[in-house]
Each structure stands twice: as structure tokens, then as C-alpha cells.
Design an enzyme around this catalytic site. Sequence first.
Site, PDB file in Angstrom:
ATOM      1  N   HIS A 254      -3.380   7.133   2.114  1.00 54.17           N
ATOM      2  CA  HIS A 254      -3.775   5.825   1.601  1.00 54.17           C
ATOM      3  C   HIS A 254      -5.153   5.494   2.174  1.00 54.17           C
ATOM      4  O   HIS A 254      -5.376   5.611   3.384  1.00 54.17           O
ATOM      5  CB  HIS A 254      -2.731   4.781   2.022  1.00 54.17           C
TER       6      HIS A 254
ATOM      7  N   CYS B 163       0.811  -1.225   0.000  1.00 48.22           N
ATOM      8  CA  CYS B 163       0.000   0.000   0.000  1.00 48.22           C
ATOM      9  C   CYS B 163       0.844   1.275   0.000  1.00 48.22           C
ATOM     10  O   CYS B 163       0.319   2.371  -0.173  1.00 48.22           O
ATOM     11  CB  CYS B 163      -0.962  -0.022   1.184  1.00 48.22           C
TER      12      CYS B 163
ATOM     13  N   ASN C 129     -10.097  -0.476   0.003  1.00 44.47           N
ATOM     14  CA  ASN C 129      -8.635  -0.348  -0.070  1.00 44.47           C
ATOM     15  C   ASN C 129      -8.141  -1.037  -1.347  1.00 44.47           C
ATOM     16  O   ASN C 129      -8.149  -2.260  -1.428  1.00 44.47           O
ATOM     17  CB  ASN C 129      -8.037  -0.993   1.184  1.00 44.47           C
TER      18      ASN C 129
END
Length: 332
Positions: free
Chosen positions: A258, A116, A288
Site C-alpha cells: 500500500h 487502505c 496515498n
Amino acid sequence: MNFKQIGVSFKGSGSYVPNQILTNSKISNKVDTSDEWIKSRTGISQRRISGLEESVTQMGYKAAMSAIQMTKWDIETIDLIVLATSTPNDLFGSAPGIQAKLGANNAVAFDLTAACSGFLFALITASQFLKGGTYKRAIVIGADQMSSYVDWNDRRSCILFGDGAGAIAIEATNEFDNLIGFNMRTDGRKGSFLNLPSNKKKDSIIDNIEFSSGGFSPIQMNGQEVYKFAVREVPLIIQDLFKKVNYNSDKVDWLLLHQANQRILDSVGDKLKFSKGKILSNLQNYGNTSAGTIPLMMDEAIRKKTIKQNDIIATSGFGAGLSWGAALIKWG
Ligand code: COA
């Protein structure tokens, strides 16, 4: 090329998400959860799932093409393509496939894996080639097909992830530097909190020559530890960056983190004293998407004219590795 550049400018953005929508209530038909639980604990309402014909190469290509169209560059002038992904459709690298689809025949293209934090690390990596004078024009892509690696029977993790891609076009300049500063960190000692490990199936080639056959186990996550890590480390790395470049949150227009969990976004925003209106969020719609979230959010905000020319953006990626980082950007 090889002439001295001092910085990079941000020229274009693009993104792509698959059409299939998986809502929370649909997930609750599969595992013991509810729309109410998922929304209140994560802020996520739905996520996109790739169709059988879709892949990181295909999503990354669409996002990159859309960013290039914003720049109006001749595709032959692109020197570098860096694809951040942890879910390539070819383990030898998916970036050259994107290069081929784009027809960017003069570019060099390679993958970079940092989960990520991948897009942020890729942006910083590409910027070094530009600032050093090696290359002039680069496309940085973040794309992940998490649905292929999620354990769809694990309610503690399957609710979080989705598929998508985003891309940013950057150019070297000798007039200014719109990548104002950055910080990067990893701590492999805590790597076991979030993994997508190879599954190590024992097999034999012949007689007693053994080998581990290829393949991966689904994502394994200790959600509470990852949560604690994010809300502790992300404010610190951003504060450290502000100190290095003599900035504070008052001088920043947007906090673009993020997109992992709305509670993480809110907690980091609070610690850094960002008002709610400055915290960009679209995880409600996509969940996500790993390396995809930052450029996907950036592209949406740019196209809606939320982020305008010369706006200052503090961005941070964090996740498996463990890895985390921050960058301060002036858009334009
Ligand atoms: N639906 C309903 N109940 C669930 C559930 C779900 N999808 N997932 C877990 N639960 C239950 C647990 O079993 C537990 O029940 P128990 O108390 O009876 O044992 C309870 O809810 C609380 O679980 P907990 O793990 O403490 O929940 P949480 O508030 O920490 O939320 C996450 C879980 C995963 C949403 C949260 O930890 C998180 O977002 N962590 C960060 C993960 C992340 O962002 N990863 C990617 C980083 S890049």
C-alpha cells in the site's frame, strides 16, 4: 454455476486518476509546509484531486472498464463486482452504479469498506466466491476520493492523500491457484489512530425526539502511531504468509505495498530483505489513494511490462481499522 474450482487467475488490470494535479509547492501556499519537508518525510511530490464531476463511481467505472478491455471479456459474462472504498458517493453503495455504467447486467455488485486494506480484503473476498465455484468472473475495484474528507488546513495529514482508482479482473480456474496465499488482520482497539468519523450533530425531529444528523468530520490521524504500526506489523504478516506457503523473499519478484509513505516501503523492504529494485513505488505521483493504491500500482507495472506473466508479487495493505493483510500472487 456451482462447480468445484480450485483457484483464481489474474486476467486484466486498469486504473484511472483525475487530471487535476496538486503539487507540494501548491500545498505550501495553503499550509505551513514545504516541498522539501513533504518529499523527505513521505516521498510524495504530487497527488491528483477529483474535479466536481468526478466521484468514486466514475473513477471506479473507468478503472474497471480498462481492466475488462484487457481481458476482452464479454461484459455480460461478469458475475461479481466488489468495490473497495471508504468514500462512496452514495452511502448505500457505489458498486451498483459502476455495474450500471459498465452494463454488467448479470453481475451482483457491492461495496466493501476496509480503508487502505480495502482492495486486498476485496480481492480475497471475491476470490472465495470464485474458488467456491459460485461465480466465474469478477472485477475487484479499489477507488477513493480522499480529497473530499481531508482537512486541508491540517498539515500533518493533508500532504499524504490523493484520489484515484484501480481494478483487477479475476477468473475461476480448475487448473491452478494464482492467489497462492493470504493473511488478514484487524485490531479495533487501536482504531482511534486513524478515523473518518461521523460528526454527530444533535438535532430534533419534533418535540423531544432527538437524532444525530448525517455527515462526517474530516480525517483524524495520529501519524506517528500509524507509522509505527505499519513498520512493525507489515513485515510480520508477510513473513507469516511466506512461512504458511513455504516462500521467502528470494522467490518473490515484486513487493507491492500500500503506497502510504516511501519510508514505510523502504523499512518493510529492508526488514524482509528485498533489494530496492524489487520494491514497487509510484506514490511520488499520486500520494496515498487509500483503496486505490495497490491496483493503481499493479496496473502501471503491468502496462509498463515491469510485472510480467507468471511474476510472483507479495502485496500488503494496511491502515485504518486498524486493518492489515497480505497476499502472495502469481500474475496470470
Ligand atoms: N510540514 C512541515 N512540518 C510538519 C508537517 C508538514 N506537513 N507535518 C508535521 N510537521 C512538523 C510537526 O509539527 C513536528 O514539529 P515539532 O517537532 O516542532 O512539533 C515535526 O514536523 C515532526 O512531526 P512528526 O509528526 O514527528 O513527523 P513524522 O516524521 O512522523 O512525519 C508523517 C509525519 C505523517 C509523514 C508520518 O508520521 C507518517 O507518514 N505516518 C504514517 C501516516 C500514514 O501513512 N497514514 C495513512 C496510513 S494508511
